[in-house]
Design an enzyme around this catalytic site. Structure first.
Site, mmCIF file in Angstrom:
data_model
loop_
_atom_site.group_PDB
_atom_site.id
_atom_site.type_symbol
_atom_site.label_atom_id
_atom_site.label_comp_id
_atom_site.label_asym_id
_atom_site.label_seq_id
_atom_site.Cartn_x
_atom_site.Cartn_y
_atom_site.Cartn_z
ATOM 1 C CB THR A 256 19.835 -6.915 30.571
ATOM 2 O OG1 THR A 256 20.249 -6.432 29.280
ATOM 3 C CG2 THR A 256 18.361 -7.279 30.493
ATOM 4 C CG PHE A 258 17.291 -10.741 33.288
ATOM 5 C CD1 PHE A 258 16.680 -11.386 32.221
ATOM 6 C CD2 PHE A 258 18.567 -10.231 33.107
ATOM 7 C CE1 PHE A 258 17.327 -11.521 31.004
ATOM 8 C CE2 PHE A 258 19.224 -10.359 31.900
ATOM 9 C CZ PHE A 258 18.599 -11.008 30.851
#
Length: 356
Positions: A256, A258
């Site tokens: 992921t 960020f």
């Protein structure tokens, strides 16, 4: 004295030198903080931290690994910065969410981490000055963009100040650690989607209930012996759970991305990325025309994504990431060429590119 004792004595002497040097470094950090205050400069400079880490890695001849070196110095810089002024960082809580892990990875344990209940509250905490920075998820390598974060950038004037990639490992956990006792499973929508095939194969007879975060899922599983949670390994220790099955994500290469957000544009580092959002008239060839300037000026585009405007059916805005800093040529010229073709164009930030 044995050979082992001699080696340990040498380590003790080196540890003392390291301790003395750390305190000397901390004293200099305090002086820097006073100087910044006098000159009215921002006390936190992420670009300087990146520069320090890159210089150390280039100089490092081993055997101490660079990955560990980065972790050590991230905490050294975090603790030193806390002596100047505590950095306050908002994130989607509670403790042990992946946003929390990203927050610690970016700012270290010495920053003041502020958990909030939603991505919109992360933006609000920074906008209102309750936090210097916010950390939000923007996209996952398996499931794509985080639509709520993208939508918030349309409403907010905050800027992207940095990015980082976090490897995501998801585990099924409960109080007992016994799959036979599980009657329902809690998790957050994105991680649930990242485990879709595993869930269909192993949990097809059990309801999977969406909650606001993986950490909240772990909290609820800790309170309900008939339930389990899909969450991070950090949640196991914090919430007193036992792992039923490790690494249930469908794609083992699961990351992921960020973003750190703040009220100010990050300074250039020479290794930057720029993000924009724009809209244009929907007509034949329009997308080709608006993207053409980037090809003309040799700009490498790294991401494009569309989202509904939510104002009129079938109208969209486009999010675009590209290499370069917004004030540097030829990117500046490409954006000027794009501006004339758009109803709306907004620069979300120029910031240091994440290390892979």
């Amino acid at each position: 004295m044995s050979k082992l004792d001699e080696l340990r004595k040498k380590i003790d002497l080196l540890d003392q030198k390291i301790l003395d040097t750390l305190n000397q470094r901390a004293e200099l950090a305090l002086e820097i903080g006073k100087t910044k205050m006098k000159e009215n400069q921002n006390f936190h400079a992420p670009s300087r931290e990146i520069e320090v880490l890159e210089q150390l890695e280039k100089k490092n001849q081993g055997p101490f690994p660079n990955e560990a070196l980065r972790s050590v110095y991230r905490e050294i810089m975090s603790a030193s910065l806390a002596l100047e002024a505590p950095v306050k960082v908002a994130y989607l809580g509670p403790e042990a969410t992946f946003s929390h892990l990203a927050c610690m990875r970016i700012y270290g344990d010495s920053a003041r981490h502020i958990p909030v209940k939603s991505i919109s509250e992360v933006f609000e905490a920074v906008e209102r000055g309750h936090a210097h920075y916010g950390v939000v998820p923007i996209e996952n390598s398996t499931e794509g963009g985080v639509s709520y974060t993208l939508d918030m950038f349309l409403e907010s004037d905050l800027k992207i100040s940095s990015e980082m990639l976090l490897e995501i490992s998801l585990h099924l956990m409960s109080i007992s650690g016994d799959m036979e006792k599980v009657r329902k499973v809690y998790s957050f929508s994105q991680p649930t989607a990242q485990c879709r095939h595993w869930i269909q194969k192993h949990l097809s007879h059990i309801p999977v209930i969406d909650v606001e975060s993986t950490a909240r899922a772990a909290q609820m599983a800790a309170e309900d012996p008939d339930s389990a949670a899909i969450a991070s390994e950090a949640a196991v220790k914090i919430y007193g759970l036992k792992i039923i099955q490790k690494r249930i994500e469908d794609n083992v290469y699961n990351y992921t991305r960020f973003l750190s957000i703040s009220r100010d544009m990050a300074p250039r580092t020479g290794h930057d990325k720029t993000s924009i959002v724009f809209s244009f008239k929907n007509q034949a060839g329009a997308l080709f025309n608006v993207l053409h300037p980037f090809a003309d000026y040799g700009i490498n585009l790294t991401k494009i994504e569309s989202r509904p405007t939510k104002k009129k059916a079938w109208e969209y805005v486009f999010y675009l990431d590209m290499e370069g800093y917004v004030e540097d040529s030829p990117l500046k010229e490409a954006l000027q060429a794009l501006q004339g073709q758009c109803f709306f164009l907004k620069v979300l930030g120029s910031y240091p590119r994440a290390r892979k």
